[in-house]
Each structure stands twice: as C-alpha cells, then as structure tokens.
Design an enzyme around this catalytic site. Structure first.
Site, PDB file in Angstrom:
ATOM      1  N   THR A 173       0.880  -1.202   0.006  1.00  0.00           N
ATOM      2  CA  THR A 173      -0.167  -0.150   0.071  1.00  0.00           C
ATOM      3  C   THR A 173       0.827   1.136   0.084  1.00  0.00           C
ATOM      4  OG1 THR A 173      -1.658  -1.204   1.515  1.00  0.00           O
ATOM      5  CG2 THR A 173      -1.712   1.292   1.438  1.00  0.00           C
ATOM      6  N   ARG A 201     -13.162  -7.566  -4.259  1.00  0.00           N
ATOM      7  CA  ARG A 201     -12.503  -7.471  -2.910  1.00  0.00           C
ATOM      8  C   ARG A 201     -11.906  -5.937  -2.515  1.00  0.00           C
ATOM      9  NH1 ARG A 201      -7.475  -5.730  -0.353  1.00  0.00           N
ATOM     10  NH2 ARG A 201      -7.400  -6.943   1.691  1.00  0.00           N
ATOM     11  N   VAL A 202     -12.514  -5.233  -1.543  1.00  0.00           N
ATOM     12  CA  VAL A 202     -11.995  -4.018  -0.963  1.00  0.00           C
ATOM     13  C   VAL A 202     -11.257  -4.101   0.165  1.00  0.00           C
ATOM     14  CG1 VAL A 202     -12.600  -1.709  -0.489  1.00  0.00           C
ATOM     15  CG2 VAL A 202     -13.819  -2.958  -2.368  1.00  0.00           C
ATOM     16  N   GLY A 203     -10.003  -3.589   0.566  1.00  0.00           N
ATOM     17  CA  GLY A 203      -9.454  -3.582   1.668  1.00  0.00           C
ATOM     18  C   GLY A 203      -9.520  -2.463   2.467  1.00  0.00           C
ATOM     19  N   ASP A 204      -8.676  -2.142   3.302  1.00  0.00           N
ATOM     20  CA  ASP A 204      -8.841  -1.250   4.538  1.00  0.00           C
ATOM     21  C   ASP A 204      -8.547   0.232   3.924  1.00  0.00           C
ATOM     22  OD1 ASP A 204      -6.153  -2.264   4.066  1.00  0.00           O
ATOM     23  OD2 ASP A 204      -5.668  -0.610   5.854  1.00  0.00           O
ATOM     24  N   THR A 224      -0.742   0.622   6.423  1.00  0.00           N
ATOM     25  CA  THR A 224      -0.600  -0.479   5.456  1.00  0.00           C
ATOM     26  C   THR A 224      -0.446  -1.842   5.946  1.00  0.00           C
ATOM     27  OG1 THR A 224       1.305  -1.364   4.012  1.00  0.00           O
ATOM     28  CG2 THR A 224       1.856  -0.068   5.712  1.00  0.00           C
ATOM     29  N   GLY A 225      -1.078  -2.889   5.363  1.00  0.00           N
ATOM     30  CA  GLY A 225      -1.053  -4.203   5.759  1.00  0.00           C
ATOM     31  C   GLY A 225      -2.239  -5.213   5.411  1.00  0.00           C
TER      32      GLY A 225
HETATM   33  N1  GLY Z   1      -3.760  -2.662   2.811  1.00  0.00           N
HETATM   34  C1  GLY Z   1      -4.274  -2.867   1.750  1.00  0.00           C
HETATM   35  C2  GLY Z   1      -5.099  -3.834   1.380  1.00  0.00           C
HETATM   36  O1  GLY Z   1      -5.134  -5.009   2.212  1.00  0.00           O
HETATM   37  O2  GLY Z   1      -5.621  -4.071   0.359  1.00  0.00           O
END
Ligand code: GLY
Length: 304
Positions: A173, A201-204, A224-225
């Site tokens: 990220t 899929r959507v992340g944080d 980031t993670g």
């Molecule tokens: N932190 C980025 C993701 O999991 O998409």
C-alpha cells in the site's frame, strides 16, 4: 510522512534495491516539503506525495498495482482533510493512473464519500480525468507474480512468493500524511490490494477510520497491511481515539494502536502517524515497513 508497504521485504535483498526504495521515499518527502514551502496545504502535500508513489512501479499502487484473480488491476484509495473531516474514497477502480486524485474529486466534486468500480470510473470521465490504457499497469513483475499465485492457488499480499502466513512478504500500500504550518492535518492511502484477490474485494485503504484518518484535533494516520485485519480493528480511528480520549501523543498512541491491533486481530502491517503538534511516529508488526518522514522541517529520513 510517507510509507510504501510493510512486510519482511525479502525482495530488497541487495544494496542497490534498498537504495532505490530509500531514494524514492526521500524524493517524495522532498517534493512534499516543496509543496508546503510554496504555500500548499497539508491536503495538497499528502495528495502530491501519494500521487508520486502511485507513479513509481516498485510500489503496489497506481501503475505498480498487483493483479486480481482475473489478471486485472482493481485499485482502492482515499483522502481525508483534518480541517473538517471531509473525505473522499474510491474502490475497485480500473484504468485510473492516480486513484488518490479521483478520491479527492469525490471529496470535492460530489456529495458522496465513496464511489466504486464502474460508477467511480464514470465519475472520473465526468470530471475530465483521462483513463490510462491497460498496458500502463501490467508490469512484467506483476504478471510473473500473478502467474506464481495462480500456480499455487493462493492469495499473496505483494511482491514475494511465500505463503500467506509467512513473514516473507510485503503488504503493499502507499500512504502520505502531512501537517502544514497552520496546523492542518491530512492523510491519503492508495493500493492495488492483494495479488490474486477476488474480483470486487475491497481492503482497508479506502475505508475511513481503517486505512486512513485525519482530524486536526488529534492526528493523521495512514495504514499498510493485511486489509481485513485493519478493517476489523478500525485501526486508524482507534489511534486517533487514543489521542482524543487519553491525551496521548503520536508515539504513545501508535504504541497503543499497534498493541491493540496485535492483541485483537494479530494484525500484520503498520501505520504512520503525525499528531496535532507535528510529532511523527511509526509502528509495525511486520519485520519492516518502508517509510520516511520530515519532522518540524528537519532532514528527510527514510527507513525500512
Ligand atoms: N492494505 C491494503 C489492502 O489490504 O488492500
């Protein structure tokens, strides 16, 4: 402050590659300094730095984004202004060179906070943003990494080829946070997500309070993670709450946030934090995190 991903970073094996990453981070920080020296706001500096990181193919965002299960790029990004908690986000967008700039347009030119997929891309066209061709995103490294993930039927978090539970990976990220001389805070986060992730899929990263947060009363945070863990722990807002409710500074709140992330969800990744006094802090549960900072106008520092 900026970051370019967390993990073991075993792909940074030699001095030359390490220097390449660190020089990129320092260059982005110096650009952010220039933006503010010319009178730019924290928001403008955060957006400018995040855009530069999106333009660098070594990072998992913008042109360096990883590929999903269909071999396509789907990117997420968000930006937040600590002056009034204004925020904009986009998710699962394609053919956008700088998703963070589209997120800012969502914030300033729409009545919404988040737009996704085709709707976000139509909005980009409506705002006059050019779409980038597919070949802009498909770097040889990303195609190789995607093939490897497909071959082993697994989801990978970034450049490395190791399994999901191993530390031998990079949680990609990019993020940029800033405080300007007026005391305004801003944060921006952008990502291609996870290699071989499910379509949609959507992340944080685009979730306000999870991958990004800014409030002039507390702090600016970019994470980031492993996104799912950062969403479940609402980590960026949790760190801001430590400052708001327990009067911690950036260093104390980062420590408390990382402890919470580890204890509650065994979260893998890290955060960068600037508090309202301009104190810079970082924390991560992985072996490394590529990041850097300029504190109170001093030297730019870049670290793993
Ligand atoms: N932190 C980025 C993701 O999991 O998409």
């Amino acid at each position: 402050m900026v970051h370019g991903g967390a993990g073991a970073l075993d792909n940074v094996k030699d001095e030359k590659t390490a220097v390449r990453y660190l020089e990129s981070i320092r260059g982005v920080l110096e650009h952010g300094r220039q933006v503010m020296e010319l009178g730019g706001s924290a928001l403008e500096a955060a957006e400018a730095c995040a855009s530069l990181l999106e333009d660098d193919p070594v990072f998992n965002a913008g042109c360096g984004s990883v590929l999903n299960e269909n071999g396509q790029v789907e990117m997420d990004a968000a930006i937040m202004d600590g002056r009034d908690l204004a925020a904009g986000a986009v998710a699962a967008v394609q053919n956008i060179a700088n998703p963070v700039q589209l997120a800012r347009l969502v914030m300033t030119e729409s009545e919404h906070v988040m737009l996704i997929a085709e709707g976000a891309m139509r909005f980009a066209e409506h705002c006059g943003m050019d779409l980038a061709p597919d070949h802009y995103f498909f770097t040889p490294d990303r195609i190789e990494q995607y093939k490897e993930a497909r071959l082993h039927h697994r989801i990978m978090l970034d450049h490395d080829s190791s399994d999901e539970d191993s530390e031998d990976q990079k949680y990609g990220t990019i993020g940029a946070i800033a405080r300007d001389p007026q005391g305004n805070l801003a944060a921006a986060t952008s990502t291609g997500g996870i290699v071989n992730k499910r379509m949609g899929r959507v992340g944080d990263s685009p979730i306000i309070g999870a991958g990004v947060y800014a409030d002039n009363e507390t702090c600016a945070v970019s994470a980031t993670g492993y996104g799912e863990e950062f969403m479940r722990s609402v980590i960026s807002k949790t760190i801001a709450d430590f400052i708001y409710m327990q009067e911690m500074d950036a260093v104390e709140a980062t420590r408390a946030g990382i402890e919470y992330l580890t204890r509650k969800v065994r979260g893998r990744g890290g955060v960068i934090v600037i508090d309202r006094e301009g104190r810079c802090s970082s924390g991560f549960t992985t072996r490394k995190m590529i990041h850097g900072w300029i504190e109170h106008g001093g030297e730019s520092v870049a670290r793993f």
